[in-house]
Design a protein around this motif. Structure first.
Motif, PDB file in Angstrom:
ATOM      1  N   HIS A   4       0.723  -0.932   0.132  1.00 39.68           N
ATOM      2  CA  HIS A   4      -0.335  -0.138  -0.275  1.00 39.68           C
ATOM      3  C   HIS A   4       0.792   1.202  -0.156  1.00 39.68           C
ATOM      4  CE1 HIS A   4      -3.786  -2.797   0.791  1.00 39.68           C
ATOM      5  NE2 HIS A   4      -3.154  -3.375   1.773  1.00 39.68           N
ATOM      6  N   GLU A  39      -0.577   4.363  -2.054  1.00 42.30           N
ATOM      7  CA  GLU A  39      -2.067   5.233  -1.777  1.00 42.30           C
ATOM      8  C   GLU A  39      -1.268   6.291  -0.492  1.00 42.30           C
ATOM      9  OE1 GLU A  39      -4.294   1.871   0.865  1.00 42.30           O
ATOM     10  OE2 GLU A  39      -4.275   0.905  -1.141  1.00 42.30           O
ATOM     11  N   GLU A  40      -2.877   7.317  -0.596  1.00 42.40           N
ATOM     12  CA  GLU A  40      -2.517   8.541   0.197  1.00 42.40           C
ATOM     13  C   GLU A  40      -3.838   7.745   1.723  1.00 42.40           C
ATOM     14  OE1 GLU A  40      -2.326  11.816   0.009  1.00 42.40           O
ATOM     15  OE2 GLU A  40      -1.447  11.206  -2.057  1.00 42.40           O
ATOM     16  N   ARG A  41      -2.665   8.060   2.635  1.00 47.58           N
ATOM     17  CA  ARG A  41      -3.727   7.583   3.933  1.00 47.58           C
ATOM     18  C   ARG A  41      -2.360   8.389   5.257  1.00 47.58           C
ATOM     19  NH1 ARG A  41      -0.559   1.527   4.611  1.00 47.58           N
ATOM     20  NH2 ARG A  41       1.563   2.618   4.004  1.00 47.58           N
ATOM     21  N   SER A  97      -1.857   8.481   9.374  1.00 46.15           N
ATOM     22  CA  SER A  97      -1.449   7.709  10.289  1.00 46.15           C
ATOM     23  C   SER A  97      -3.310   8.404  11.382  1.00 46.15           C
ATOM     24  CB  SER A  97      -0.510   7.909  11.101  1.00 46.15           C
ATOM     25  OG  SER A  97      -0.502   9.228  12.456  1.00 46.15           O
TER      26      SER A  97
END
Length: 89
Positions: free
Chosen positions: A29, A32-34, A36
């Motif tokens: 992943h 992917e833009e994520r 925390s």
């Protein structure tokens, strides 16, 4: 005395397995833009909706972190197995 060695070996083994799992998941992943959970909580407390845009450091870390976990995870597993194998002597 033996329990301390067993706990140390099992701890290394479990953390090595965790590192391998997190490294494989992170590599899968990495594009992917994520954000925390901590960043999401800070944004929620501040009343903001959108996180900051990813910079070059974030993109670099998304590649380096899983690679380091995939390097050190098997080393920790081997270390845990080596410590546990010392009990047989």
């Amino acid at each position: 005395m033996d329990w301390e060695i067993i706990l140390e070996g099992l701890g290394l083994l479990l953390f090595g397995l965790l590192f391998v799992w997190l490294g494989a998941t992170g590599w899968k992943h990495r594009r992917e833009e994520r954000i925390s959970l901590i960043e999401a909580a800070i944004l929620k407390a501040g009343g903001e909706e959108e996180p900051l845009a990813r910079n070059n450091w974030d993109r670099f870390a998304a590649y380096v972190r899983p690679v380091l976990m995939l390097i050190f995870g098997p080393l920790m597993i081997l270390g845990g197995l080596a410590v546990l194998s010392l009990l047989g002597e």
